[in-house]
Design an enzyme around this catalytic site. Structure first.
Site, mmCIF file in Angstrom:
data_model
loop_
_atom_site.group_PDB
_atom_site.id
_atom_site.type_symbol
_atom_site.label_atom_id
_atom_site.label_comp_id
_atom_site.label_asym_id
_atom_site.label_seq_id
_atom_site.Cartn_x
_atom_site.Cartn_y
_atom_site.Cartn_z
ATOM 1 N N THR A 1 0.841 -1.193 0.000
ATOM 2 C CA THR A 1 0.000 0.000 0.000
ATOM 3 C C THR A 1 0.881 1.251 0.000
ATOM 4 O O THR A 1 1.766 1.386 0.843
ATOM 5 C CB THR A 1 -0.925 -0.010 1.228
ATOM 6 O OG1 THR A 1 -1.826 -1.115 1.112
ATOM 7 C CG2 THR A 1 -1.709 1.279 1.339
ATOM 8 N N HIS B 1 -6.527 -11.222 -1.675
ATOM 9 C CA HIS B 1 -5.900 -10.931 -0.386
ATOM 10 C C HIS B 1 -6.705 -11.656 0.691
ATOM 11 O O HIS B 1 -7.733 -11.167 1.171
ATOM 12 C CB HIS B 1 -5.881 -9.433 -0.125
ATOM 13 C CG HIS B 1 -4.864 -9.018 0.897
ATOM 14 N ND1 HIS B 1 -4.310 -9.896 1.813
ATOM 15 C CD2 HIS B 1 -4.286 -7.808 1.160
ATOM 16 C CE1 HIS B 1 -3.452 -9.250 2.586
ATOM 17 N NE2 HIS B 1 -3.417 -7.988 2.210
ATOM 18 N N TYR C 1 -7.586 -9.467 6.973
ATOM 19 C CA TYR C 1 -8.665 -8.863 6.197
ATOM 20 C C TYR C 1 -9.837 -9.841 6.058
ATOM 21 O O TYR C 1 -9.856 -10.906 6.681
ATOM 22 C CB TYR C 1 -8.125 -8.358 4.866
ATOM 23 C CG TYR C 1 -7.099 -7.264 5.067
ATOM 24 C CD1 TYR C 1 -7.463 -6.059 5.663
ATOM 25 C CD2 TYR C 1 -5.759 -7.450 4.734
ATOM 26 C CE1 TYR C 1 -6.525 -5.062 5.909
ATOM 27 C CE2 TYR C 1 -4.816 -6.464 4.983
ATOM 28 C CZ TYR C 1 -5.206 -5.266 5.566
ATOM 29 O OH TYR C 1 -4.280 -4.292 5.819
ATOM 30 N N ARG D 1 -3.309 -15.042 -1.597
ATOM 31 C CA ARG D 1 -2.322 -14.718 -0.561
ATOM 32 C C ARG D 1 -2.840 -15.156 0.805
ATOM 33 O O ARG D 1 -3.952 -14.804 1.207
ATOM 34 C CB ARG D 1 -2.002 -13.225 -0.541
ATOM 35 C CG ARG D 1 -0.721 -12.955 0.286
ATOM 36 C CD ARG D 1 -0.221 -11.549 0.178
ATOM 37 N NE ARG D 1 1.246 -11.526 0.290
ATOM 38 C CZ ARG D 1 1.947 -10.539 0.810
ATOM 39 N NH1 ARG D 1 1.346 -9.464 1.283
ATOM 40 N NH2 ARG D 1 3.263 -10.592 0.855
ATOM 41 N N ASN E 1 -3.041 -7.602 12.693
ATOM 42 C CA ASN E 1 -4.412 -7.092 12.660
ATOM 43 C C ASN E 1 -5.402 -7.967 13.417
ATOM 44 O O ASN E 1 -6.600 -7.947 13.143
ATOM 45 C CB ASN E 1 -4.881 -6.868 11.221
ATOM 46 C CG ASN E 1 -4.100 -5.762 10.536
ATOM 47 O OD1 ASN E 1 -3.696 -4.787 11.168
ATOM 48 N ND2 ASN E 1 -3.854 -5.913 9.246
ATOM 49 N N GLY F 1 9.555 -7.175 -0.647
ATOM 50 C CA GLY F 1 8.673 -6.033 -0.512
ATOM 51 C C GLY F 1 9.401 -4.718 -0.374
ATOM 52 O O GLY F 1 9.616 -3.994 -1.344
#
Length: 369
Positions: free
Chosen positions: A27, A181, A186, A234, A242, A323
């Protein structure tokens, strides 16, 4: 041909990847406002990094209720699709391959990002201590994620349909495929991990039921792209990022991977926990995943060139995601090939802003001038 395992080609869903180096989703919050649309600056950013064997876009929300962070791009409106087409055209012109990461954040959002509506999740459980960033008069403001409500059973099918349409939109936007994702806490992860799912209908309770939403979304993406080999998933088996934790992650995720193998998806992208003192992912677990899945396996999480080469040689990984190194090193594959030092990124420019800390990092050749 080089005998360096990082620079062996790989066949993926009709694509011939020139190396085993993946730019994973990150992001960066540079989407144009209003409208959350990909733009020319993002096209330049991704095209600069097109020497990766595969680029996976930053998380891209599939519907207005799927948004969880300010200034992130969607793939929901015609203007958003047109914006992404600028990006994929630029990447393809530079010789690259690019998948869209499709994203629904679920409970990891805030009412201010959702026009006052309440975030949705598998269950009405707040991600306590987890902050998301909102647009605070043009500045990022970090706030506690709002209390979510549990989705009704019929609403779940609406979201499955939104994922299917998002896959169609991604193909219309010129992407080579899509990545779901299903990691890092999430929405899909909120159904999958036992501590985030207290449902008593067919989407909760038993492992079979907790796998159902992942299964249905994966099949919808296959329908949306028209090719199972152009779909990646993923997963983050051991991360507690989270607030999602599973009571028996090896059992859960080997079962998930086996199910995805039967569906025929092209790859699974494993996000390893990469923060200080994070749990190591045991090699035996990685070998279990290898045995359970016949497709391509990508691993990402603080890999150095040496660790990446060892993983490829040992055979439990086929591609490696780098990343943060891609942020400040647009020509990362070349730097890895010659063993050059890597530039460091500027943390304060990661989220939001303009070209500074985004498209102004020089290549190795430019830095030597």
């Amino acid at each position: 041909m080089s005998d360096d395992p990082l620079f062996q080609p790989l066949h993926l869903g009709g694509l011939e990847l020139p190396n085993r180096i993946v730019m994973p989703p990150m992001t960066r919050s540079r989407a144009s406002q209003p409208g959350d649309e990909a733009n020319d600056l993002m096209a330049e950013y991704y095209a600069q990094r097109a020497s990766a064997g595969l680029i996976v876009s930053e998380g891209t929300w599939i519907s207005p209720m799927g948004k969880g962070y300010a200034w992130t791009p969607g793939i929901y409106t015609p203007a958003q699709i047109a914006g992404w087409l600028k990006v994929t055209d630029a990447v393809h012109a530079a010789g690259g391959h690019m998948f869209a990461q499709l994203w629904h954040v679920g409970r990891l959002s805030h009412t201010s990002l959702l026009s006052g509506r309440t975030p949705v999740s598998s269950s009405a459980i707040q991600a306590e201590g987890v902050k998301v960033f909102i647009d605070n008069d043009g500045q990022p403001g970090f706030v506690q994620a709002s209390m979510p409500r549990a989705l009704d059973t019929d609403e779940i099918q609406d979201i499955v349909n939104q994922f299917r349409q998002a896959a169609r939109n991604a193909m219309a936007a010129g992407f080579d495929g899509v990545e779901l994702h299903a990691a890092n806490g999430y929405l899909v992860n909120q159904f999958l991990d036992s501590n985030a799912n207290t449902r008593i209908d067919r989407y909760g309770g038993s492992l079979e039921n907790r796998l159902r939403f992942l299964d249905e979304v994966a099949r919808a993406l296959v329908e949306g792209t028209g090719d199972a080999a152009r779909v990646g998933i993923r997963l983050a088996p051991l991360t507690t990022l989270n607030g999602c934790v599973d009571a028996a992650p090896e059992t859960t995720y080997v079962s998930a991977v086996r199910r995805l193998g039967k569906i025929g998806v092209g790859y699974i992208h494993i996000a390893e926990a990469d923060w200080d003192d994070a749990p190591d992912m045991p090699l035996a677990f990685k070998r279990q995943l290898r045995a359970a899945f016949p497709g391509v396996l990508i691993y990402a999480g603080k890999y150095t060139a040496e660790r990446a080469r060892n993983a490829l040689r040992e055979g439990w990984a086929d591609l490696i995601g780098f990343g943060r190194p891609f942020v400040a090193n647009p020509d990362l594959p070349e730097r890895l090939r010659v063993g050059a030092a890597l530039a460091e990124h500027h943390r304060e420019t990661l989220f939001g802003g303009d070209a500074k800390g985004f498209t102004d990092y020089p290549t190795l050749a430019q830095a030597s001038l």
